[in-house]
Design a protein around this motif. Structure first.
Motif, PDB file in Angstrom:
ATOM      1  N   ARG A 243       0.847  -1.198   0.000  1.00 52.38           N
ATOM      2  CA  ARG A 243       0.000   0.000   0.000  1.00 52.38           C
ATOM      3  C   ARG A 243       0.873   1.235   0.000  1.00 52.38           C
ATOM      4  O   ARG A 243       1.835   1.330   0.772  1.00 52.38           O
ATOM      5  CB  ARG A 243      -0.927  -0.006   1.227  1.00 52.38           C
ATOM      6  CG  ARG A 243      -1.945  -1.130   1.213  1.00 52.38           C
ATOM      7  CD  ARG A 243      -2.879  -1.029   2.413  1.00 52.38           C
ATOM      8  NE  ARG A 243      -3.844  -2.107   2.430  1.00 52.38           N
ATOM      9  CZ  ARG A 243      -4.999  -2.100   1.765  1.00 52.38           C
ATOM     10  NH1 ARG A 243      -5.315  -1.039   1.031  1.00 52.38           N
ATOM     11  NH2 ARG A 243      -5.826  -3.122   1.828  1.00 52.38           N
ATOM     12  N   GLN A 244       0.544   2.157  -0.879  1.00 49.65           N
ATOM     13  CA  GLN A 244       1.349   3.378  -0.939  1.00 49.65           C
ATOM     14  C   GLN A 244       0.510   4.592  -0.544  1.00 49.65           C
ATOM     15  O   GLN A 244      -0.701   4.577  -0.718  1.00 49.65           O
ATOM     16  CB  GLN A 244       1.947   3.539  -2.324  1.00 49.65           C
ATOM     17  CG  GLN A 244       0.988   3.523  -3.512  1.00 49.65           C
ATOM     18  CD  GLN A 244       1.725   3.779  -4.809  1.00 49.65           C
ATOM     19  OE1 GLN A 244       2.406   4.783  -4.980  1.00 49.65           O
ATOM     20  NE2 GLN A 244       1.596   2.859  -5.754  1.00 49.65           N
ATOM     21  N   PRO A 245       1.198   5.578   0.034  1.00 50.78           N
ATOM     22  CA  PRO A 245       2.637   5.618   0.306  1.00 50.78           C
ATOM     23  C   PRO A 245       2.995   4.788   1.534  1.00 50.78           C
ATOM     24  O   PRO A 245       2.229   4.714   2.499  1.00 50.78           O
ATOM     25  CB  PRO A 245       2.900   7.094   0.561  1.00 50.78           C
ATOM     26  CG  PRO A 245       1.617   7.608   1.134  1.00 50.78           C
ATOM     27  CD  PRO A 245       0.529   6.853   0.423  1.00 50.78           C
ATOM     28  N   ASP A 246       4.179   4.158   1.486  1.00 48.74           N
ATOM     29  CA  ASP A 246       4.690   3.410   2.617  1.00 48.74           C
ATOM     30  C   ASP A 246       5.994   4.065   3.057  1.00 48.74           C
ATOM     31  O   ASP A 246       6.997   4.004   2.349  1.00 48.74           O
ATOM     32  CB  ASP A 246       4.936   1.947   2.236  1.00 48.74           C
ATOM     33  CG  ASP A 246       5.402   1.122   3.424  1.00 48.74           C
ATOM     34  OD1 ASP A 246       6.584   1.278   3.798  1.00 48.74           O
ATOM     35  OD2 ASP A 246       4.607   0.344   3.969  1.00 48.74           O
ATOM     36  N   TYR A 247       5.944   4.714   4.217  1.00 50.97           N
ATOM     37  CA  TYR A 247       7.114   5.451   4.693  1.00 50.97           C
ATOM     38  C   TYR A 247       8.040   4.595   5.563  1.00 50.97           C
ATOM     39  O   TYR A 247       9.095   5.060   5.982  1.00 50.97           O
ATOM     40  CB  TYR A 247       6.661   6.684   5.479  1.00 50.97           C
ATOM     41  CG  TYR A 247       5.834   7.635   4.647  1.00 50.97           C
ATOM     42  CD1 TYR A 247       6.387   8.263   3.527  1.00 50.97           C
ATOM     43  CD2 TYR A 247       4.501   7.893   4.954  1.00 50.97           C
ATOM     44  CE1 TYR A 247       5.626   9.123   2.750  1.00 50.97           C
ATOM     45  CE2 TYR A 247       3.730   8.754   4.183  1.00 50.97           C
ATOM     46  CZ  TYR A 247       4.309   9.370   3.080  1.00 50.97           C
ATOM     47  OH  TYR A 247       3.565  10.220   2.309  1.00 50.97           O
ATOM     48  N   ALA A 248       7.648   3.348   5.822  1.00 52.63           N
ATOM     49  CA  ALA A 248       8.470   2.485   6.667  1.00 52.63           C
ATOM     50  C   ALA A 248       9.528   1.739   5.876  1.00 52.63           C
ATOM     51  O   ALA A 248      10.667   1.607   6.336  1.00 52.63           O
ATOM     52  CB  ALA A 248       7.585   1.493   7.415  1.00 52.63           C
ATOM     53  N   THR A 249       9.155   1.245   4.673  1.00 48.36           N
ATOM     54  CA  THR A 249      10.101   0.409   3.930  1.00 48.36           C
ATOM     55  C   THR A 249      10.343   0.855   2.494  1.00 48.36           C
ATOM     56  O   THR A 249      11.334   0.456   1.897  1.00 48.36           O
ATOM     57  CB  THR A 249       9.630  -1.059   3.903  1.00 48.36           C
ATOM     58  OG1 THR A 249       8.419  -1.157   3.150  1.00 48.36           O
ATOM     59  CG2 THR A 249       9.423  -1.596   5.299  1.00 48.36           C
ATOM     60  N   VAL A 250       9.452   1.650   1.917  1.00 47.18           N
ATOM     61  CA  VAL A 250       9.607   2.046   0.504  1.00 47.18           C
ATOM     62  C   VAL A 250      10.139   3.463   0.385  1.00 47.18           C
ATOM     63  O   VAL A 250      11.250   3.697  -0.097  1.00 47.18           O
ATOM     64  CB  VAL A 250       8.280   1.917  -0.271  1.00 47.18           C
ATOM     65  CG1 VAL A 250       8.454   2.416  -1.705  1.00 47.18           C
ATOM     66  CG2 VAL A 250       7.816   0.464  -0.283  1.00 47.18           C
ATOM     67  N   ASP A 251       9.357   4.411   0.811  1.00 53.14           N
ATOM     68  CA  ASP A 251       9.739   5.821   0.648  1.00 53.14           C
ATOM     69  C   ASP A 251      10.518   6.260   1.878  1.00 53.14           C
ATOM     70  O   ASP A 251      10.016   6.963   2.755  1.00 53.14           O
ATOM     71  CB  ASP A 251       8.491   6.673   0.441  1.00 53.14           C
ATOM     72  CG  ASP A 251       8.831   8.028  -0.162  1.00 53.14           C
ATOM     73  OD1 ASP A 251      10.005   8.231  -0.527  1.00 53.14           O
ATOM     74  OD2 ASP A 251       7.926   8.860  -0.262  1.00 53.14           O
ATOM     75  N   THR A 252      11.767   5.828   1.947  1.00 53.17           N
ATOM     76  CA  THR A 252      12.615   6.064   3.109  1.00 53.17           C
ATOM     77  C   THR A 252      13.828   6.895   2.705  1.00 53.17           C
ATOM     78  O   THR A 252      14.021   7.223   1.534  1.00 53.17           O
ATOM     79  CB  THR A 252      13.103   4.735   3.715  1.00 53.17           C
ATOM     80  OG1 THR A 252      14.108   4.180   2.850  1.00 53.17           O
ATOM     81  CG2 THR A 252      11.966   3.737   3.873  1.00 53.17           C
ATOM     82  N   ALA A 253      14.668   7.178   3.677  1.00 50.51           N
ATOM     83  CA  ALA A 253      15.886   7.963   3.414  1.00 50.51           C
ATOM     84  C   ALA A 253      16.956   7.172   2.672  1.00 50.51           C
ATOM     85  O   ALA A 253      18.023   7.705   2.372  1.00 50.51           O
ATOM     86  CB  ALA A 253      16.454   8.469   4.744  1.00 50.51           C
ATOM     87  N   HIS A 254      16.662   5.908   2.326  1.00 51.07           N
ATOM     88  CA  HIS A 254      17.634   5.095   1.605  1.00 51.07           C
ATOM     89  C   HIS A 254      17.668   5.405   0.107  1.00 51.07           C
ATOM     90  O   HIS A 254      18.451   4.808  -0.627  1.00 51.07           O
ATOM     91  CB  HIS A 254      17.323   3.608   1.799  1.00 51.07           C
ATOM     92  CG  HIS A 254      17.475   3.155   3.214  1.00 51.07           C
ATOM     93  ND1 HIS A 254      16.488   3.334   4.165  1.00 51.07           N
ATOM     94  CD2 HIS A 254      18.493   2.546   3.854  1.00 51.07           C
ATOM     95  CE1 HIS A 254      16.890   2.842   5.319  1.00 51.07           C
ATOM     96  NE2 HIS A 254      18.103   2.359   5.162  1.00 51.07           N
ATOM     97  N   ARG A 255      16.810   6.287  -0.350  1.00 52.59           N
ATOM     98  CA  ARG A 255      16.820   6.698  -1.758  1.00 52.59           C
ATOM     99  C   ARG A 255      16.351   8.138  -1.849  1.00 52.59           C
ATOM    100  O   ARG A 255      15.739   8.658  -0.914  1.00 52.59           O
ATOM    101  CB  ARG A 255      15.921   5.789  -2.599  1.00 52.59           C
ATOM    102  CG  ARG A 255      14.479   5.847  -2.146  1.00 52.59           C
ATOM    103  CD  ARG A 255      13.500   5.115  -3.024  1.00 52.59           C
ATOM    104  NE  ARG A 255      12.168   5.596  -2.686  1.00 52.59           N
ATOM    105  CZ  ARG A 255      11.081   5.379  -3.386  1.00 52.59           C
ATOM    106  NH1 ARG A 255      11.148   4.657  -4.484  1.00 52.59           N
ATOM    107  NH2 ARG A 255       9.919   5.864  -3.033  1.00 52.59           N
ATOM    108  N   HIS A 256      16.615   8.754  -3.022  1.00 54.60           N
ATOM    109  CA  HIS A 256      16.237  10.167  -3.208  1.00 54.60           C
ATOM    110  C   HIS A 256      15.715  10.315  -4.629  1.00 54.60           C
ATOM    111  O   HIS A 256      16.485  10.434  -5.588  1.00 54.60           O
ATOM    112  CB  HIS A 256      17.446  11.068  -2.976  1.00 54.60           C
ATOM    113  CG  HIS A 256      17.109  12.521  -2.931  1.00 54.60           C
ATOM    114  ND1 HIS A 256      16.071  13.033  -2.184  1.00 54.60           N
ATOM    115  CD2 HIS A 256      17.687  13.585  -3.547  1.00 54.60           C
ATOM    116  CE1 HIS A 256      16.013  14.344  -2.337  1.00 54.60           C
ATOM    117  NE2 HIS A 256      16.972  14.703  -3.162  1.00 54.60           N
TER     118      HIS A 256
END
Length: 501
Positions: free
Chosen positions: A318-331
């Motif tokens: 389900r999006q947005p997912d701030y725990a595993t998808v939209d994280t600080a690990h990418r920009h």
């Protein structure tokens, strides 16, 4: 000069499995022949395998290549292969048509693929046998316990015994029998590969995971491949519906193609996938090989750039997912900047969006609107990560041999409509308008769903065309959107892209 002629026997008749591979071939100037409708499956209703065999033997004399789904040829389709009771002897007899046509036409390339029977993540009584709707959880538990015991020994015995005892004996026997029959079919296909009947073989794992009967089957098949020494012409990896695209790309551009992979995050290759048994980087490598591609060392030496939008850490549903998808690990803004630089430098770019399964990431899609989307060589964001990667790679590999820009634009635009406008947004909106719809069968709500679909998506299709494709000088006709099957999972969007106005 006579056009290259392709015979395509797909896993089923959904647009991504039939129309997309046919469109990819057509944009290179190839002629594509597909079986008559009655020979192909309709959802879980099997196709007519006798008709299919006759069609193949009647058409093959003028063909250069055959791309064939073994389950369709031998068991009536990829989904029917999980359900029908046809015997192994019957399936193997149907498989022999490949030996006959190859003996009669030695120059014919046969690129085949089979799909290891999945262990469905959902209790789906329509794509699986009906009892899976009631016993899916228990069958999945048995699948995991069996493989854990096979790998780790007696320390896993108690879990296996518990899982075994939870399932009625007749149901477990039937399910394992179906799996055994299909595995034996794939073992025979390996023998055909060894004998030179097949030019290349892909055996894929649909909706797989680290532990399970599919992984166990994979190891058995790999061991047989070791014994036969056929790895030069074999790929065994997670995938399914996208394989016709990969094999058509391999056939129509047989030279090895170098690919620079650009990830949306520096940790992209290590990110986890929901329906595959390996991280994104390894998944990319196996899909590249299946299509006849290798990794390039630099963008400058690459034939195309594969732009892969990975999750920050792990795919989510389900999006947005701030725990595993939209994280600080990418920009993502930096990813878009890099794609703009690639396009400005004249590089061929194909986008694979695998941040979420089953549709485009809406944040990325919004950012992509700042780029000249009509200049992309390919775009894909549908179903599993493997489905997306195989399609995007095929677009990129074939870009250098495109002769029909109208067909290429049509194929590209169709993926954006389906993967982004529908899978990424409209499907959830249609679901929200229905009354507790079943994910497996809409029943009497199908007509309402299709009406909502047309209302929502038709103006968005035109708006996307006007924003990014109208300046190509091509024309667009939009037909009536509908559903491929009585469920929301797959839409059909009739689109006709015409020549210059």
């Amino acid at each position: 000069m006579t056009p290259f002629r392709v015979l395509l026997i797909p896993p089923d008749t959904r647009p991504p499995t039939l129309e997309l591979p046919a469109a990819l071939a057509s944009m290179t100037g190839a002629d594509v022949m597909i079986p008559p409708p009655g020979a192909l499956p309709d959802f879980h209703t099997p196709g007519d395998t006798d008709l299919l065999g006759r069609w193949l033997e009647g058409e093959v004399s003028t063909a250069d290549v055959l791309v064939v789904c073994l389950e369709t040829l031998c068991l009536g389709g990829m989904i029917p292969a999980r359900r029908v009771s046809d015997s192994l002897d019957t399936a193997l007899e149907r498989l022999e048509v490949l030996r006959r046509v190859r003996d009669a036409h030695p120059s014919l390339q046969i690129l085949a693929f089979g799909v290891i029977v999945r262990v469905a993540h959902d209790n789906d009584p329509h794509e699986e046998k009906p009892y899976f709707g009631s016993w899916g959880r228990e069958l999945r538990a048995y699948s995991t316990a069996f493989d854990r015991h096979a790998r780790h020994g007696e320390s896993e015995r108690a879990a296996l015994d518990t899982a075994h005892a939870a399932i009625p004996a007749d149901i477990l026997s039937d399910w394992l029998g179906t799996r055994g029959r299909n595995r034996a079919l794939h073992l025979r296909a390996l023998e055909l590969l060894h004998a030179g009947v097949l030019s290349h073989l892909c055996i894929t794992l649909d909706d797989t995971s680290e532990y399970g009967l599919a992984a166990h089957d994979r190891r058995l098949l790999e061991a047989r491949a070791d014994a036969l020494g056929v790895w030069a012409h074999l790929d065994i990896y997670p995938g399914a519906d996208e394989v016709p695209c990969a094999l058509i790309a391999r056939a129509l551009r047989p030279d090895v193609t170098r690919v620079w992979v650009r990830y949306s995050g520096l940790n992209g290759p290590q990110t986890g996938m929901a329906y595959e048994d390996r991280p994104a980087g390894e998944l990319v490598r196996v899909h590249l090989r299946a299509a006849g591609c290798v990794l390039a060392d630099t963008p400058a030496e690459a034939d195309f750039v594969l732009a892969v939008n990975t999750p920050g850490v792990q795919q989510a549903h389900r999006q947005p997912d701030y725990a595993t998808v939209d994280t600080a690990h990418r920009h993502l803004p930096a990813f878009i900047d890099a794609l703009r630089d690639d396009l400005d430098a004249g590089r061929t770019v194909s986008v694979a969006d695998i941040a979420y399964p089953n549709g485009a990431e809406w944040r990325l899609w919004t950012l992509l609107q700042t780029l000249p989307l009509a200049q992309l060589a390919g775009y894909s964001a549908w179903n599993t990560a493997g489905n997306t990667l195989g399609s995007a790679i095929a677009f990129g590999k074939l870009a250098a041999v495109v002769t029909d820009r109208t067909a290429q634009t049509g194929a590209l635009f169709a993926r954006m409509v389906d993967d982004a406008l529908y899978q990424g947004r409209a499907r959830a909106e249609v679901r929200a308008r229905l009354v507790e719809p079943s994910p497996f069968d809409l029943g009497d709500q199908r007509a309402a769903a299709e009406s909502h679909l047309r209302e929502l998506i038709t103006p968005r299709i035109q708006a996307l065309w006007d924003a990014h494709f109208a300046r190509t000088g091509l024309t667009l006709e939009v037909g009536e959107a509908h559903l491929a099957w009585p469920r929301l999972f797959t839409g059909v969007f009739p689109l006709t892209v015409g020549g210059r106005a």
